[in-house]
Design a protein around this motif. Structure first.
Motif: not given
Length: 349
Positions: A295-304
């Motif tokens: 499945p697609t991975l849940s993530a802690m996202s930020h604008d790198v």
């Protein structure tokens, strides 16, 4: 002899200590020809002893131009080429350098000590007009080194690690706490974290926040493993966590980057475990990789990309004296996807 405070020392004092004229000091620090190497080194030594550095803003306004910005990264080349974070970060830096008709000088080093020496060679050789520093450690020797050189820099790291340097950073502690609370809200009581290199300051900050969140939530189990950020190390860490008996292993794992999370997904499949039915996985940084898995991975996202651009803009602000100064960038936020869900209820007796 005790060094005088930097704020009270003038170019005249440096010239007197080195036994040269003020013009010679100016030639040395502007990397102009006309001095022998011995004289140039004597001037630099006098400046170090007195704690003096030239006024960077004055040099810029006097016509000094920044054509090249330096960036050194202490990672093996084979790992950096696979690291989505740094590829995105560098692309953000480049987007700002293009606006200034400026180039990036990127070098991989094997140690912080090698990086210190490289910065000195770059600055004295007038190869760069400033630098972006990354991957800070506790008591990082680069802080004192760049202050001694008088080289304009922006530090990518929390102010607790970067001394008096102008810095930009993410609030890793808050992000880790959000990740653990989210998994606990789903019903997970046994949570692990696969972290990055133990020597890095942000690894320590994340580890401390993870422990504090686990205690606050009274989790039944909380594990932490440090790695080198590689997929191989992430796979080994995941395997060690999941080979424990079912009642003694985590039902959810948080990873310090996306590469290790993808490797963890493969290990779960290898061991016959279903994600997220048997174990939930949560990545850090987020990238295209997290959206290509199944499945697609849940993530802690930020604008790198934006993080890199912000670092570059802040550096130019340091050089001109007109920038925003030290500041945080937006905190990573949770992006739930298919790899996280409530844990499977225990089997009935």
């Amino acid at each position: 002899m005790t060094a005088q405070p930097a704020s009270r020392v003038t170019i005249k004092d440096v010239a007197a200590r080195a036994g040269v004229s003020k013009g010679a000091v100016s030639l040395a620090f502007n990397h102009k020809p006309g001095l022998s190497e011995a004289t140039r080194e004597r001037i630099f030594q006098a400046a170090r002893e007195l704690g003096w550095a030239p006024n960077l803003t004055a040099r810029t306004l006097a016509g000094s131009r920044v054509d090249v910005v330096g960036l050194t990264i202490c990672r093996p080349a084979r790992l950096l080429g696979l690291e989505p974070f740094y590829m995105e970060f560098i692309s953000g830096v480049e987007s700002v350098l293009i606006e200034h008709s400026c180039s990036l000088l990127l070098r991989l080093v094997r140690s912080v000590e090698e990086e210190v020496g490289l910065h000195e060679a770059w600055w004295r050789g007038r190869q760069i007009g400033g630098a972006i520093l990354v991957d800070f450690r506790q008591d990082d020797p680069r802080v004192a080194s760049v202050e001694r050189l008088g080289m304009p820099v922006v530090a990518v790291g929390h102010p607790s690690l970067t001394g008096g340097l102008t810095s930009v950073w993410t609030d890793d502690a808050t992000a880790v706490t959000e990740a653990v609370r989210y998994l606990a809200a789903l019903g997970h009581r046994r949570i692990a974290r696969v972290g990055g290199a133990a020597a890095l300051g942000h690894t320590v900050a994340r580890g401390t926040a993870f422990d504090e969140a686990a205690r606050a939530l009274a989790l039944a189990g909380a594990w932490q493993v440090t790695t080198d950020y590689s997929g191989e190390a992430g796979a080994r860490a995941t395997r060690s966590l999941l080979t424990a008996p079912p009642d003694d292993r985590p039902t959810a794992i948080v990873y310090d980057n996306d590469i290790m999370a993808v490797a963890g997904l493969s290990v779960a499949a290898e061991m016959g475990l279903r994600v997220p039915a048997d174990v939930s996985l949560l990545a850090w940084d987020d990238s295209q990789l997290c959206r290509l898995t199944h499945p697609t991975l849940s993530a802690m996202s930020h604008d790198v990309h934006g993080f890199g651009a912000d670092a570059a803009r802040t550096l130019f602000g340091v050089i001109t004296g007109e920038g925003p100064g030290s500041h945080p960038v937006p905190t990573p936020v949770l992006t739930p996807r298919g790899s996280t869900a409530p844990p499977r209820p225990p089997a009935s007796m």
